[in-house]
Write a protein that holds these residues in place. Structure first.
Motif, PDB file in Angstrom:
ATOM      1  N   ALA A   1      64.940  52.928  33.478  1.00  0.00           N
ATOM      2  CA  ALA A   1      64.723  52.038  34.509  1.00  0.00           C
ATOM      3  C   ALA A   1      63.878  51.101  34.624  1.00  0.00           C
ATOM      4  N   ALA A   2      62.774  51.172  34.010  1.00  0.00           N
ATOM      5  CA  ALA A   2      61.567  50.693  33.707  1.00  0.00           C
ATOM      6  C   ALA A   2      61.617  49.469  32.825  1.00  0.00           C
TER       7      ALA A   2
ATOM      8  N   VAL B   1      69.955  48.618  28.512  1.00  0.00           N
ATOM      9  CA  VAL B   1      70.233  49.859  29.129  1.00  0.00           C
ATOM     10  C   VAL B   1      71.717  50.193  29.715  1.00  0.00           C
ATOM     11  N   TRP B   2      72.289  48.789  30.278  1.00  0.00           N
ATOM     12  CA  TRP B   2      73.737  49.009  30.648  1.00  0.00           C
ATOM     13  C   TRP B   2      74.575  49.281  29.342  1.00  0.00           C
ATOM     14  N   HIS B   3      74.288  48.831  28.071  1.00  0.00           N
ATOM     15  CA  HIS B   3      74.851  49.298  27.123  1.00  0.00           C
ATOM     16  C   HIS B   3      74.952  50.645  26.682  1.00  0.00           C
TER      17      HIS B   3
ATOM     18  N   VAL C   1      70.174  54.821  37.348  1.00  0.00           N
ATOM     19  CA  VAL C   1      69.237  54.501  36.481  1.00  0.00           C
ATOM     20  C   VAL C   1      69.592  52.891  35.664  1.00  0.00           C
ATOM     21  N   ALA C   2      70.681  53.229  34.963  1.00  0.00           N
ATOM     22  CA  ALA C   2      71.300  51.731  34.422  1.00  0.00           C
ATOM     23  C   ALA C   2      71.655  50.726  35.529  1.00  0.00           C
ATOM     24  N   ASN C   3      72.000  51.110  36.716  1.00  0.00           N
ATOM     25  CA  ASN C   3      72.440  50.044  37.497  1.00  0.00           C
ATOM     26  C   ASN C   3      70.925  49.476  38.127  1.00  0.00           C
TER      27      ASN C   3
END
Length: 261
Positions: free
Chosen positions: A40-41, A162-164, A187-189
């Motif tokens: 997330a960071a 991160v989305w991938h 977390v990805a969102n």
């Protein structure tokens, strides 16, 4: 409610994972090494990791360096700062997809540390496209557009990677991404939202809104297309494809912005 103290800790861990920058040991006390929350960071960490190279860009242009030289120095410092983490993923992914006729062969090639023709060409094109695009954004008399674009791309691309990561299952159980723990959808969102928000906030300061939004969309489409291709070819993500997604996202953002301006 976001726990900012915890988020600062996760940002420090993200910086350590995504770069060669030193991070105090206290941020890792009692931590199990999982990146499921740390992801997330990634957009904020990406911004901070890009600051040294952004300073090089500003200093080079201020001292009168040509735009191409300034852009190449910027990317050189950034590659050194990150340890070429994402470039390595791009290279391995290109070799695997280019040389592997089926899923198992592609994954075997990607695990091989040796670089092949496809990987070498991918690296050359990545450096060339980013250098050329960044040089185009070095507008005479103003260093702000190029710096804003560089920092915005760094944040956005980390959110998209991160989305991938979260959008695909793991392609193998013995890889770095598998051992690190996949980020959850929330977390990805959050990472995606922060990456986009930071990119818009940074770009708003020095870039035309239409060009900025067009570049954001292009970067997202390119990342989506790459993810769909990886799903079809490999059935899941690996640490290499995550890094490659970051490269595609950053290239798409910078190149589209350079064309749009």
């Amino acid at each position: 409610m976001l726990d900012w103290r915890a988020y600062i800790d996760e940002t420090a861990r993200a910086i350590s994972f995504l770069s060669r920058l030193p991070v105090p040991d206290r941020f890792f006390a009692g931590h199990d090494g999982s990146l499921s929350k740390t992801a997330a960071a990634f957009p904020v960490a990406g911004l901070l990791i890009a600051l040294p190279s952004a300073c090089v860009l500003a200093l080079s242009l201020t001292l009168g360096a040509g735009s191409t030289l300034a852009a190449l120095l910027t990317i050189t410092v950034h590659v050194v700062t990150t340890g070429a983490l994402h470039e390595d993923g791009l290279s391995d992914t290109a070799d695997g997809l280019g040389g592997g006729h089926d899923r198992d062969k592609a994954l075997t090639i990607m695990k091989d540390s040796r670089i092949g023709t496809y990987g070498a060409l991918a690296l050359i094109l990545s450096i060339a496209l980013r250098t050329t695009a960044l040089a185009t954004l070095c507008i005479p008399g103003s260093i702000a557009p190029a710096i804003a674009a560089w920092l915005a791309g760094a944040s956005l691309s980390r959110g998209l990677m991160v989305w991938h990561w979260s959008s695909l299952p793991t392609a193998r159980t013995d890889g770095v991404a598998s051992r690190a723990g996949a980020p959850t959808k929330p977390v990805a969102n959050l990472a995606l939202a922060l990456g986009g928000a930071l990119a818009i906030a940074l770009g708003w300061l020095a870039l035309p809104l239409a060009a900025l939004l067009t570049s954001l969309i292009a970067s997202g489409i390119l990342s989506y297309g790459f993810t769909a291709h990886i799903r079809q070819r490999l059935g899941g993500q690996t640490g290499d494809t995550i890094g490659a997604c970051q490269q595609f996202a950053e290239i798409g953002f910078l190149v589209t912005l350079a064309i749009a301006l």
